[in-house]
Design a protein around this motif. Sequence first.
Motif, PDB file in Angstrom:
ATOM      1  N   LYS A  76      32.933  21.366  45.643  1.00  0.00           N
ATOM      2  CA  LYS A  76      34.180  20.659  45.344  1.00  0.00           C
ATOM      3  C   LYS A  76      35.411  21.434  45.784  1.00  0.00           C
ATOM      4  CE  LYS A  76      32.342  18.101  41.392  1.00  0.00           C
ATOM      5  NZ  LYS A  76      32.506  17.785  39.937  1.00  0.00           N
ATOM      6  N   ASN A  77      35.212  22.592  46.393  1.00  0.00           N
ATOM      7  CA  ASN A  77      36.334  23.435  46.835  1.00  0.00           C
ATOM      8  C   ASN A  77      37.299  23.721  45.694  1.00  0.00           C
ATOM      9  OD1 ASN A  77      35.196  23.284  49.349  1.00  0.00           O
ATOM     10  ND2 ASN A  77      36.785  21.983  50.244  1.00  0.00           N
ATOM     11  N   THR A  78      36.742  24.019  44.543  1.00  0.00           N
ATOM     12  CA  THR A  78      37.555  24.159  43.344  1.00  0.00           C
ATOM     13  C   THR A  78      37.131  25.397  42.553  1.00  0.00           C
ATOM     14  OG1 THR A  78      37.871  21.761  43.199  1.00  0.00           O
ATOM     15  CG2 THR A  78      38.296  23.035  41.212  1.00  0.00           C
ATOM     16  N   VAL A  79      38.127  26.069  42.000  1.00  0.00           N
ATOM     17  CA  VAL A  79      37.894  27.169  41.085  1.00  0.00           C
ATOM     18  C   VAL A  79      38.486  26.777  39.734  1.00  0.00           C
ATOM     19  CG1 VAL A  79      40.004  28.402  41.737  1.00  0.00           C
ATOM     20  CG2 VAL A  79      38.101  29.658  40.732  1.00  0.00           C
ATOM     21  N   TYR A  80      37.817  27.187  38.680  1.00  0.00           N
ATOM     22  CA  TYR A  80      38.216  26.827  37.333  1.00  0.00           C
ATOM     23  C   TYR A  80      38.508  28.072  36.497  1.00  0.00           C
ATOM     24  CZ  TYR A  80      35.869  22.518  38.753  1.00  0.00           C
ATOM     25  OH  TYR A  80      35.477  21.392  39.434  1.00  0.00           O
ATOM     26  N   LEU A  81      39.324  27.873  35.487  1.00  0.00           N
ATOM     27  CA  LEU A  81      39.537  28.905  34.482  1.00  0.00           C
ATOM     28  C   LEU A  81      39.457  28.229  33.119  1.00  0.00           C
ATOM     29  CD1 LEU A  81      40.169  31.938  34.106  1.00  0.00           C
ATOM     30  CD2 LEU A  81      42.559  31.265  33.751  1.00  0.00           C
ATOM     31  N   GLN A  82      38.364  28.479  32.433  1.00  0.00           N
ATOM     32  CA  GLN A  82      38.173  27.951  31.086  1.00  0.00           C
ATOM     33  C   GLN A  82      38.721  28.963  30.093  1.00  0.00           C
ATOM     34  OE1 GLN A  82      36.506  24.846  30.039  1.00  0.00           O
ATOM     35  NE2 GLN A  82      37.585  25.463  28.194  1.00  0.00           N
ATOM     36  N   ILE A  83      39.581  28.488  29.202  1.00  0.00           N
ATOM     37  CA  ILE A  83      40.210  29.384  28.243  1.00  0.00           C
ATOM     38  C   ILE A  83      39.901  28.885  26.841  1.00  0.00           C
ATOM     39  CG2 ILE A  83      42.338  30.501  27.531  1.00  0.00           C
ATOM     40  CD1 ILE A  83      43.585  29.620  30.190  1.00  0.00           C
ATOM     41  N   HIS A  84      39.368  29.758  26.037  1.00  0.00           N
ATOM     42  CA  HIS A  84      39.068  29.424  24.642  1.00  0.00           C
ATOM     43  C   HIS A  84      39.971  30.243  23.724  1.00  0.00           C
ATOM     44  CE1 HIS A  84      35.591  27.028  25.666  1.00  0.00           C
ATOM     45  NE2 HIS A  84      35.095  28.008  26.388  1.00  0.00           N
ATOM     46  N   SER A  85      40.092  29.764  22.486  1.00  0.00           N
ATOM     47  CA  SER A  85      40.840  30.503  21.450  1.00  0.00           C
ATOM     48  C   SER A  85      42.205  30.960  21.952  1.00  0.00           C
ATOM     49  CB  SER A  85      40.019  31.709  20.977  1.00  0.00           C
ATOM     50  OG  SER A  85      38.762  31.286  20.488  1.00  0.00           O
ATOM     51  N   LEU A  86      42.957  30.008  22.472  1.00  0.00           N
ATOM     52  CA  LEU A  86      44.262  30.347  23.044  1.00  0.00           C
ATOM     53  C   LEU A  86      45.182  30.984  22.010  1.00  0.00           C
ATOM     54  CD1 LEU A  86      44.556  27.265  25.308  1.00  0.00           C
ATOM     55  CD2 LEU A  86      45.245  29.568  26.032  1.00  0.00           C
ATOM     56  N   LYS A  87      45.972  31.935  22.486  1.00  0.00           N
ATOM     57  CA  LYS A  87      46.920  32.658  21.652  1.00  0.00           C
ATOM     58  C   LYS A  87      48.327  32.450  22.200  1.00  0.00           C
ATOM     59  CE  LYS A  87      43.487  36.327  21.009  1.00  0.00           C
ATOM     60  NZ  LYS A  87      43.222  37.780  21.160  1.00  0.00           N
ATOM     61  N   PRO A  88      49.346  32.578  21.360  1.00  0.00           N
ATOM     62  CA  PRO A  88      50.716  32.446  21.873  1.00  0.00           C
ATOM     63  C   PRO A  88      51.005  33.410  23.019  1.00  0.00           C
ATOM     64  CG  PRO A  88      50.726  32.315  19.481  1.00  0.00           C
ATOM     65  CD  PRO A  88      49.316  32.656  19.889  1.00  0.00           C
ATOM     66  N   GLU A  89      50.388  34.565  23.002  1.00  0.00           N
ATOM     67  CA  GLU A  89      50.625  35.536  24.083  1.00  0.00           C
ATOM     68  C   GLU A  89      49.972  35.129  25.399  1.00  0.00           C
ATOM     69  OE1 GLU A  89      49.468  36.159  21.008  1.00  0.00           O
ATOM     70  OE2 GLU A  89      47.943  37.752  21.023  1.00  0.00           O
ATOM     71  N   ASP A  90      49.191  34.063  25.401  1.00  0.00           N
ATOM     72  CA  ASP A  90      48.644  33.521  26.645  1.00  0.00           C
ATOM     73  C   ASP A  90      49.655  32.620  27.354  1.00  0.00           C
ATOM     74  OD1 ASP A  90      45.494  33.109  24.987  1.00  0.00           O
ATOM     75  OD2 ASP A  90      46.069  34.702  26.385  1.00  0.00           O
ATOM     76  N   THR A  91      50.782  32.354  26.698  1.00  0.00           N
ATOM     77  CA  THR A  91      51.810  31.513  27.311  1.00  0.00           C
ATOM     78  C   THR A  91      52.317  32.139  28.596  1.00  0.00           C
ATOM     79  OG1 THR A  91      52.515  30.558  25.199  1.00  0.00           O
ATOM     80  CG2 THR A  91      54.125  30.568  26.989  1.00  0.00           C
ATOM     81  N   ALA A  92      52.222  31.375  29.680  1.00  0.00           N
ATOM     82  CA  ALA A  92      52.610  31.878  31.002  1.00  0.00           C
ATOM     83  C   ALA A  92      52.446  30.758  32.021  1.00  0.00           C
ATOM     84  CB  ALA A  92      51.734  33.068  31.407  1.00  0.00           C
ATOM     85  N   VAL A  93      52.962  31.015  33.197  1.00  0.00           N
ATOM     86  CA  VAL A  93      52.609  30.180  34.350  1.00  0.00           C
ATOM     87  C   VAL A  93      51.356  30.798  34.963  1.00  0.00           C
ATOM     88  CG1 VAL A  93      53.296  29.300  36.595  1.00  0.00           C
ATOM     89  CG2 VAL A  93      55.001  29.544  34.762  1.00  0.00           C
ATOM     90  N   TYR A  94      50.338  29.987  35.139  1.00  0.00           N
ATOM     91  CA  TYR A  94      49.071  30.450  35.698  1.00  0.00           C
ATOM     92  C   TYR A  94      49.000  30.057  37.169  1.00  0.00           C
ATOM     93  CZ  TYR A  94      47.380  31.859  31.147  1.00  0.00           C
ATOM     94  OH  TYR A  94      47.218  32.516  29.951  1.00  0.00           O
ATOM     95  N   TYR A  95      48.723  31.060  37.992  1.00  0.00           N
ATOM     96  CA  TYR A  95      48.676  30.866  39.428  1.00  0.00           C
ATOM     97  C   TYR A  95      47.254  31.074  39.955  1.00  0.00           C
ATOM     98  CZ  TYR A  95      53.770  31.321  39.335  1.00  0.00           C
ATOM     99  OH  TYR A  95      55.111  31.143  39.078  1.00  0.00           O
ATOM    100  N   CYS A  96      46.874  30.219  40.855  1.00  0.00           N
ATOM    101  CA  CYS A  96      45.638  30.363  41.593  1.00  0.00           C
ATOM    102  C   CYS A  96      45.949  31.115  42.883  1.00  0.00           C
ATOM    103  CB  CYS A  96      45.085  28.979  41.896  1.00  0.00           C
ATOM    104  SG  CYS A  96      43.603  28.930  42.894  1.00  0.00           S
ATOM    105  N   ALA A  97      45.049  31.984  43.309  1.00  0.00           N
ATOM    106  CA  ALA A  97      45.259  32.758  44.522  1.00  0.00           C
ATOM    107  C   ALA A  97      43.962  32.845  45.319  1.00  0.00           C
ATOM    108  CB  ALA A  97      45.759  34.160  44.181  1.00  0.00           C
ATOM    109  N   ALA A  98      44.112  33.036  46.617  1.00  0.00           N
ATOM    110  CA  ALA A  98      42.946  33.120  47.490  1.00  0.00           C
ATOM    111  C   ALA A  98      43.166  34.153  48.573  1.00  0.00           C
ATOM    112  CB  ALA A  98      42.655  31.760  48.128  1.00  0.00           C
ATOM    113  N   ARG A  99      42.078  34.724  49.028  1.00  0.00           N
ATOM    114  CA  ARG A  99      42.107  35.636  50.166  1.00  0.00           C
ATOM    115  C   ARG A  99      40.801  35.470  50.928  1.00  0.00           C
ATOM    116  NH1 ARG A  99      39.831  40.429  50.373  1.00  0.00           N
ATOM    117  NH2 ARG A  99      41.687  41.401  51.275  1.00  0.00           N
ATOM    118  N   GLN A 100      40.855  35.754  52.207  1.00  0.00           N
ATOM    119  CA  GLN A 100      39.636  35.670  52.999  1.00  0.00           C
ATOM    120  C   GLN A 100      38.685  36.756  52.547  1.00  0.00           C
ATOM    121  OE1 GLN A 100      39.023  33.212  55.395  1.00  0.00           O
ATOM    122  NE2 GLN A 100      36.967  34.024  55.074  1.00  0.00           N
ATOM    123  N   GLY A 101      37.475  36.380  52.237  1.00  0.00           N
ATOM    124  CA  GLY A 101      36.510  37.346  51.754  1.00  0.00           C
ATOM    125  C   GLY A 101      36.166  38.388  52.811  1.00  0.00           C
TER     126      GLY A 101
END
Length: 127
Positions: A76-101
């Motif tokens: 699916k050409n997709t990467v996921y980030l599953q987050i459990h038990s979220l905390k207020p300190e997890d508040t942020a802008v989340y960025y996906c990044a890639a590099r050629q392996g």
Amino acid sequence: QVQLVESGGGLVQAGDSLRLSCAASGRAFETLDMAWFRQAPGKEREFVATVRWSDSSPYYVDSVKGRFTISRDNAKNTVYLQIHSLKPEDTAVYYCAARQGEGRYVYYTQVKAYDYWGQGTQVTVSP
């Protein structure tokens, strides 16, 4: 060139779970190291997790181990980030990044190691 589009962010309560997605296009996804970073207001962008191109092996910053799970679906050409038990300190802008392996058994955790970035998705966790 690689185009990355994140989705799945939002306003949640402490203790909730969330799954972020990042859809990639433009280059063979299976050859890309993929990662998630986050940036809180007034702070530098920080590494969260990465998953290797060679064996889909994950690596996490210590502060999220046990709560965050990174995974990739090469079909699916997709990467996921599953987050459990979220905390207020997890508040942020989340960025996906890639590099050629390159190295088959190397984890890249620095911002400067990644060439391609998404626009970010906001995650806000209320107490």
